[in-house]
Design a protein around this motif. Structure first.
Motif, mmCIF file in Angstrom:
data_model
loop_
_atom_site.group_PDB
_atom_site.id
_atom_site.type_symbol
_atom_site.label_atom_id
_atom_site.label_comp_id
_atom_site.label_asym_id
_atom_site.label_seq_id
_atom_site.Cartn_x
_atom_site.Cartn_y
_atom_site.Cartn_z
ATOM 1 N N ARG A 17 0.693 -1.088 0.045
ATOM 2 C CA ARG A 17 0.038 -0.028 0.050
ATOM 3 C C ARG A 17 0.813 1.307 -0.102
ATOM 4 O O ARG A 17 1.762 1.219 0.615
ATOM 5 N N ARG A 18 0.480 2.079 -0.927
ATOM 6 C CA ARG A 18 1.528 3.473 -1.008
ATOM 7 C C ARG A 18 0.656 4.739 0.099
ATOM 8 O O ARG A 18 -0.379 5.033 -0.010
ATOM 9 N N THR A 19 1.388 4.636 1.097
ATOM 10 C CA THR A 19 0.902 5.690 2.090
ATOM 11 C C THR A 19 1.749 6.745 2.147
ATOM 12 O O THR A 19 1.201 7.757 2.769
ATOM 13 N N ASN A 20 2.708 6.880 1.629
ATOM 14 C CA ASN A 20 3.654 8.022 1.643
ATOM 15 C C ASN A 20 3.597 8.954 0.587
ATOM 16 O O ASN A 20 3.314 8.422 -0.575
ATOM 17 N N PHE A 21 3.620 10.289 0.815
ATOM 18 C CA PHE A 21 3.430 11.069 -0.202
ATOM 19 C C PHE A 21 4.799 12.144 -0.260
ATOM 20 O O PHE A 21 5.077 12.647 0.677
ATOM 21 N N ILE A 22 5.149 12.553 -1.458
ATOM 22 C CA ILE A 22 6.114 13.656 -1.844
ATOM 23 C C ILE A 22 5.505 14.701 -2.996
ATOM 24 O O ILE A 22 4.939 14.394 -3.727
ATOM 25 N N ASN A 23 5.527 15.778 -2.436
ATOM 26 C CA ASN A 23 5.124 16.901 -3.015
ATOM 27 C C ASN A 23 6.204 17.525 -3.995
ATOM 28 O O ASN A 23 7.325 18.028 -2.952
ATOM 29 N N VAL A 24 6.190 17.759 -5.063
ATOM 30 C CA VAL A 24 7.019 18.165 -6.218
ATOM 31 C C VAL A 24 6.656 19.173 -7.014
ATOM 32 O O VAL A 24 5.272 19.042 -7.353
ATOM 33 N N ARG A 25 7.339 20.057 -7.228
ATOM 34 C CA ARG A 25 6.894 21.316 -7.881
ATOM 35 C C ARG A 25 7.683 21.345 -9.187
ATOM 36 O O ARG A 25 9.038 21.187 -9.234
ATOM 37 N N PHE A 26 7.177 21.805 -10.399
ATOM 38 C CA PHE A 26 7.882 21.823 -11.481
ATOM 39 C C PHE A 26 7.590 23.024 -12.142
ATOM 40 O O PHE A 26 6.680 23.679 -11.936
ATOM 41 N N THR A 27 8.473 23.409 -13.075
ATOM 42 C CA THR A 27 8.550 24.694 -13.841
ATOM 43 C C THR A 27 7.452 24.580 -14.734
ATOM 44 O O THR A 27 7.169 23.168 -15.291
ATOM 45 N N ASP A 28 7.007 25.446 -15.545
ATOM 46 C CA ASP A 28 5.963 25.167 -16.693
ATOM 47 C C ASP A 28 6.540 24.484 -17.879
ATOM 48 O O ASP A 28 5.973 23.307 -18.378
ATOM 49 N N VAL A 29 7.740 24.570 -17.914
ATOM 50 C CA VAL A 29 8.598 23.631 -19.040
ATOM 51 C C VAL A 29 8.697 22.308 -18.546
ATOM 52 O O VAL A 29 8.554 21.428 -19.529
ATOM 53 N N GLU A 30 9.049 22.157 -17.465
ATOM 54 C CA GLU A 30 9.248 20.772 -17.063
ATOM 55 C C GLU A 30 7.706 20.101 -17.005
ATOM 56 O O GLU A 30 7.838 18.689 -17.293
ATOM 57 N N TYR A 31 6.971 20.684 -16.379
ATOM 58 C CA TYR A 31 5.623 20.066 -16.599
ATOM 59 C C TYR A 31 4.971 19.694 -17.787
ATOM 60 O O TYR A 31 4.644 18.658 -18.247
ATOM 61 N N LYS A 32 5.240 20.622 -18.810
ATOM 62 C CA LYS A 32 4.705 20.451 -20.181
ATOM 63 C C LYS A 32 5.665 19.069 -20.568
ATOM 64 O O LYS A 32 5.163 18.200 -21.357
#
Length: 136
Positions: A17-32
């Protein structure tokens, strides 16, 4: 009366079961870039990131449909090249039997054939590196 079992959705996982969470932020270019990969490969962003991070870092995530399509084109081109070489060899043999084969033509053919062999060896090395990158 019929006793209906209450439906509660998918059964709860006891292991894995996946219980751990990682919040990651990306730039617009990375997200695209991630969104483009998601669409090309047909996997979710979460699964794409999980594959890229948790699997062997040397392995490359590729679009197998695109790879197969391109390799098919390369194979067809190699077939055409082989056909051309056979035609040239046949023509050279006919000229040789007629005594009209020029040493200059033989020299040029040998140069082109050596160049073809080098290109073919480079292609073989590239295919081997693709196979290694895919982890096969």
């Amino acid at each position: 009366m019929v006793d209906f079992k209450k439906l509660n959705g998918r059964p709860k996982l006891k292991e894995g079961r996946r219980t751990n969470f990682i919040n990651v932020r990306f730039t617009d270019v990375e997200y695209k870039e991630i969104a483009d990969l998601e669409q090309q490969l047909g996997v979710s962003k979460t699964e794409l990131i999980r594959m890229r991070i948790l699997t062997d870092a040397k392995k490359v995530v590729i679009n197998s449909k695109e790879l197969i399509k391109n390799l098919d084109g390369v194979g067809a081109e190699l077939g055409r090249i082989g056909n051309n070489i056979n035609q040239l060899a046949k023509h050279a043999n006919i000229l040789k039997l007629q005594g009209q084969l020029s040493p200059l033509v033989i020299k040029k053919f040998n140069e082109l054939f050596e160049e073809y062999i080098m290109v073919q060896q480079t292609l073989e090395a590239a295919l081997r590196s693709i196979i290694r990158a895919m982890g096969l």
